[in-house]
Design a protein around this motif. Structure first.
Motif, PDB file in Angstrom:
ATOM      1  N   UNK A   1      47.637  -0.757  45.470  1.00 54.01           N
ATOM      2  CA  UNK A   1      47.681   0.390  44.560  1.00 54.01           C
ATOM      3  C   UNK A   1      48.355   1.568  45.279  1.00 54.01           C
ATOM      4  N   UNK A   2      49.664   1.478  45.411  1.00 56.69           N
ATOM      5  CA  UNK A   2      50.407   2.383  46.288  1.00 56.69           C
ATOM      6  C   UNK A   2      51.301   3.376  45.562  1.00 56.69           C
ATOM      7  N   UNK A   3      51.268   3.417  44.241  1.00 52.84           N
ATOM      8  CA  UNK A   3      52.192   4.275  43.506  1.00 52.84           C
ATOM      9  C   UNK A   3      51.457   5.075  42.436  1.00 52.84           C
ATOM     10  N   UNK A   4      51.754   6.367  42.394  1.00 57.69           N
ATOM     11  CA  UNK A   4      51.243   7.239  41.339  1.00 57.69           C
ATOM     12  C   UNK A   4      52.377   7.568  40.380  1.00 57.69           C
ATOM     13  N   UNK A   5      52.135   7.404  39.062  1.00 61.14           N
ATOM     14  CA  UNK A   5      53.164   7.643  38.048  1.00 61.14           C
ATOM     15  C   UNK A   5      52.505   8.264  36.818  1.00 61.14           C
TER      16      UNK A   5
ATOM     17  N   UNK B   1      62.574  -1.643  53.310  1.00 67.13           N
ATOM     18  CA  UNK B   1      61.346  -1.841  52.543  1.00 67.13           C
ATOM     19  C   UNK B   1      61.678  -2.556  51.244  1.00 67.13           C
ATOM     20  N   UNK B   2      60.719  -3.311  50.750  1.00 69.81           N
ATOM     21  CA  UNK B   2      60.837  -3.926  49.427  1.00 69.81           C
ATOM     22  C   UNK B   2      59.676  -3.435  48.565  1.00 69.81           C
ATOM     23  N   UNK B   3      59.935  -3.242  47.291  1.00 66.02           N
ATOM     24  CA  UNK B   3      58.885  -2.850  46.336  1.00 66.02           C
ATOM     25  C   UNK B   3      59.273  -3.344  44.954  1.00 66.02           C
ATOM     26  N   UNK B   4      58.357  -4.057  44.304  1.00 64.22           N
ATOM     27  CA  UNK B   4      58.596  -4.576  42.962  1.00 64.22           C
ATOM     28  C   UNK B   4      57.372  -4.324  42.093  1.00 64.22           C
ATOM     29  N   UNK B   5      57.606  -3.868  40.873  1.00 62.47           N
ATOM     30  CA  UNK B   5      56.544  -3.697  39.879  1.00 62.47           C
ATOM     31  C   UNK B   5      57.191  -3.600  38.500  1.00 62.47           C
ATOM     32  N   UNK B   6      56.587  -4.272  37.510  1.00 64.79           N
ATOM     33  CA  UNK B   6      57.187  -4.293  36.180  1.00 64.79           C
ATOM     34  C   UNK B   6      58.614  -4.802  36.257  1.00 64.79           C
ATOM     35  N   UNK B   7      59.533  -4.048  35.627  1.00 61.97           N
ATOM     36  CA  UNK B   7      60.949  -4.424  35.677  1.00 61.97           C
ATOM     37  C   UNK B   7      61.735  -3.549  36.643  1.00 61.97           C
TER      38      UNK B   7
ATOM     39  N   UNK C   1      49.323  11.069  31.212  1.00 59.49           N
ATOM     40  CA  UNK C   1      48.249  10.964  32.192  1.00 59.49           C
ATOM     41  C   UNK C   1      48.816  10.443  33.513  1.00 59.49           C
ATOM     42  N   UNK C   2      48.146  10.813  34.590  1.00 64.30           N
ATOM     43  CA  UNK C   2      48.499  10.274  35.899  1.00 64.30           C
ATOM     44  C   UNK C   2      47.793   8.942  36.097  1.00 64.30           C
ATOM     45  N   UNK C   3      48.552   7.927  36.474  1.00 67.21           N
ATOM     46  CA  UNK C   3      47.986   6.590  36.651  1.00 67.21           C
ATOM     47  C   UNK C   3      48.380   6.048  38.027  1.00 67.21           C
ATOM     48  N   UNK C   4      47.558   5.180  38.556  1.00 70.62           N
ATOM     49  CA  UNK C   4      47.845   4.493  39.812  1.00 70.62           C
ATOM     50  C   UNK C   4      48.353   3.092  39.498  1.00 70.62           C
ATOM     51  N   UNK C   5      49.499   2.744  40.069  1.00 71.30           N
ATOM     52  CA  UNK C   5      50.172   1.485  39.755  1.00 71.30           C
ATOM     53  C   UNK C   5      50.042   0.511  40.924  1.00 71.30           C
TER      54      UNK C   5
END
Length: 211
Positions: free
Chosen positions: A66-70, A120-126, A75-79
């Motif tokens: 859970x490393x991303x805030x968007x 670094x690599x990061x993937x989430x959703x599309x 609302x602010x959500x943690x992704x």
């Protein structure tokens, strides 16, 4: 001598806020463990007890966190994202053949300099990221090794290596809005900086052929 290795590194860290003014946040890291990767190496005997070696690896590892805030629906959500890294080391070493070695078992101690390329690599959703700026790392490494000679040409090798590569990368997202689990997510920033530190002990098992 040329050979192939299987390499195990115990741990690495990704510092997601290395430039933060908050000391606690700046030193908080996302841990990665049990990194397994392939490698290739060359060795050349200079004189009886001194051997020059070169090796490189393809090291990659990623885990969910859970490393991303968007933002979503105002609302602010943690992704939960899949964070990781890719690192390719180029290491040049000088080994000393220890005097208690036998005809079948060769014990070596060595060390040298290293050049580390990584991102670094990061993937989430599309969505994913790409590196817009990379600081290449340089360092030193030391190792001890026991080689078992099956015959005059074939040997099994078991080095243990100590190194501490660390590099900083600036990443940019490939999009500003992300389809994540059926919802539209808005990113708070277009780019971010991370620091990657591969600080674990490295164990190697390999096979080599001598010409």
């Amino acid at each position: 001598m040329i050979g192939l290795n299987g390499v195990y590194t115990s741990s690495a860290q990704i510092y997601l806020y290395p430039n933060s003014s908050d000391v606690v946040l700046r030193n908080t890291s996302f841990p990665l463990s049990s990194i397994v990767n392939p490698g290739i190496f060359f060795r050349y005997r200079l004189i009886d007890d001194l051997i020059m070696g070169f090796n490189t690896e393809y090291m990659t590892k990623s885990e969910n966190g859970n490393n991303l805030t968007a933002f979503s629906d105002n609302k602010t959500v943690t992704i939960n994202v899949k964070d990781g890294f890719l690192m390719i080391p180029f290491e040049l070493s000088l080994y000393y053949l220890l005097p208690f070695s036998t005809e079948s078992f060769k014990f070596l101690m060595g060390g040298g300099g290293a050049y580390y390329f990584g991102k670094q690599t990061r993937n989430f959703g599309n969505a994913s990221i790409k590196s817009s700026e990379t600081h290449i790392a340089y360092g030193i490494q030391v190792s001890i090794s026991m080689d078992y000679l099956i015959d005059n040409n074939l040997s099994i090798q078991g080095p243990m290596k100590f190194r501490d590569p660390q590099f900083t990368v600036k990443n940019i997202y490939d999009r500003k809005t992300v389809n994540y689990n059926g919802s539209i997510i808005y990113l708070a920033q277009d780019s971010f900086v991370s620091k990657i530190n591969v600080n674990g002990v490295t164990f190697v098992i390999g096979a080599a052929y001598s010409f």
